[in-house]
Scaffold this active site. Structure first.
Site, PDB file in Angstrom:
ATOM      1  N   PRO A  32       6.454  31.727  75.193  1.00 58.44           N
ATOM      2  CA  PRO A  32       7.215  31.363  76.624  1.00 58.44           C
ATOM      3  C   PRO A  32       7.339  32.300  77.463  1.00 58.44           C
ATOM      4  O   PRO A  32       7.429  32.289  78.406  1.00 58.44           O
ATOM      5  CB  PRO A  32       8.283  30.467  76.283  1.00 58.44           C
ATOM      6  CG  PRO A  32       8.245  30.119  74.811  1.00 58.44           C
ATOM      7  CD  PRO A  32       7.702  31.140  74.010  1.00 58.44           C
ATOM      8  N   ASP A  38     -21.217  27.689  86.467  1.00 61.58           N
ATOM      9  CA  ASP A  38     -21.544  28.354  87.599  1.00 61.58           C
ATOM     10  C   ASP A  38     -21.186  27.582  88.911  1.00 61.58           C
ATOM     11  O   ASP A  38     -21.023  28.235  89.806  1.00 61.58           O
ATOM     12  CB  ASP A  38     -23.106  29.122  87.664  1.00 61.58           C
ATOM     13  CG  ASP A  38     -23.343  29.955  86.648  1.00 61.58           C
ATOM     14  OD1 ASP A  38     -22.475  30.461  86.273  1.00 61.58           O
ATOM     15  OD2 ASP A  38     -24.550  30.187  86.162  1.00 61.58           O
TER      16      ASP A  38
HETATM   17  C1  J9Q Z   1       5.216  30.133  70.775  1.00 60.87           C
HETATM   18  N1  J9Q Z   1       6.772  27.301  73.591  1.00 60.87           N
HETATM   19  O1  J9Q Z   1       4.469  27.915  74.990  1.00 60.87           O
HETATM   20  C2  J9Q Z   1       3.702  28.074  76.166  1.00 60.87           C
HETATM   21  N2  J9Q Z   1       2.979  29.000  75.707  1.00 60.87           N
HETATM   22  C3  J9Q Z   1       3.201  29.569  74.619  1.00 60.87           C
HETATM   23  C4  J9Q Z   1       4.243  28.803  73.976  1.00 60.87           C
HETATM   24  C5  J9Q Z   1       5.253  28.969  72.945  1.00 60.87           C
HETATM   25  C6  J9Q Z   1       6.357  28.256  72.472  1.00 60.87           C
HETATM   26  C7  J9Q Z   1       6.805  28.422  71.411  1.00 60.87           C
HETATM   27  C8  J9Q Z   1       6.335  29.290  70.423  1.00 60.87           C
HETATM   28  C9  J9Q Z   1       4.642  29.965  71.789  1.00 60.87           C
END
Ligand code: J9Q
Length: 239
Positions: free
Chosen positions: A87, A167
């Site tokens: 995140p 496209d």
């Molecule tokens: C690993 N919430 O959340 C949004 N993109 C990746 C993630 C995420 C998460 C928890 C663990 C990636």
């Protein structure tokens, strides 16, 4: 392109890459995928992959050792992107997908929802990507999203029809409304212009619809879109 995935849950990837466009790309050897269990890179009797956070607090943190050793055993070229899904990463979008599609090898690390030792982000990953601001239980679904978006950009993966479709909305607009038979469903008719056979009129209508709906639903996309003077006039009318 070869893609290596490091995960604590290899079974989550079963089935995802064995259907449709993806399977065809693998069969044609346009892409290959390696799935690696981080637990296989532990050395202790209990195959420990996580531990309590220093400083206290809830949850467990993924230990750095197994992740470093997994990457070091998989990486062949120093320039290979090592991407941590988290995140805290930069937000994934079509431009990032395009950027990643230019590499011949990617390594994706799927973190834990509870956290990954910061030394992985600081000293191992070369990139950190988030697919959006919501909480997932791990990086696995995020990795699948990234892989799907990247692989379909590789030369030869999409058929010519699908590529042409692509496209038509490269400008960064939302898609125009689509209809198929029947011409009237319940009391709802398909817009007349689409039944007219006038291809110039149809193209103009679709372009207008794409601009109008982008302005209504995703105004921030319209700001960035590459539009000609005609389309700009239409966006003025929108205001
Ligand atoms: C690993 N919430 O959340 C949004 N993109 C990746 C993630 C995420 C998460 C928890 C663990 C990636």
């Amino acid at each position: 392109m070869h893609i290596d995935i490091l995960t604590l849950f290899p079974p989550m990837f079963a089935g995802v890459f064995s259907s449709g466009i993806f399977q065809r790309a693998i069969d044609q050897e346009l892409v290959s995928i390696g799935i690696h269990n981080i637990r296989d890179y532990t050395h202790d009797k209990h195959h420990t992959v996580d531990d309590c956070p220093y400083g206290g607090g809830a949850g467990m943190v993924l230990k750095p050792g197994p992740v470093f050793e997994a990457v070091e055993s998989i990486k062949k070229e120093p320039a290979t992107p090592i991407i941590l899904l988290s995140p805290q990463g930069r937000l994934f979008c079509q431009q990032v997908a395009q950027e990643l599609s230019s590499y011949s090898h990617l390594i994706l690390i799927c973190g834990h929802y509870e956290g990954v030792d910061e030394r992985v982000s600081e000293h191992l990953a070369t990139d950190e990507i988030s697919i959006g601001d919501y909480v997932l239980t791990g990086g696995e679904l995020a990795a699948m999203v990234v892989i799907d978006a990247v692989v379909r950009l590789l030369p030869g993966v999409l058929g010519s029809a699908e590529s042409l479709l692509d496209d038509s909305h490269v400008a960064g607009l939302l898609e125009y409304p689509q209809y198929t038979r029947p011409p009237v469903y319940r009391e709802w008719s398909v817009p007349e212009v689409l039944l007219s056979g006038n291809h110039a009129q149809i193209a103009k209508w679709r372009r207008e619809q794409a601009i109008l709906r982008t302005g209504k639903r995703r105004p921030e996309l319209l700001e960035k879109a590459e539009l000609g003077p005609e389309a700009r006039k239409l966006t003025e009318k929108l205001r």
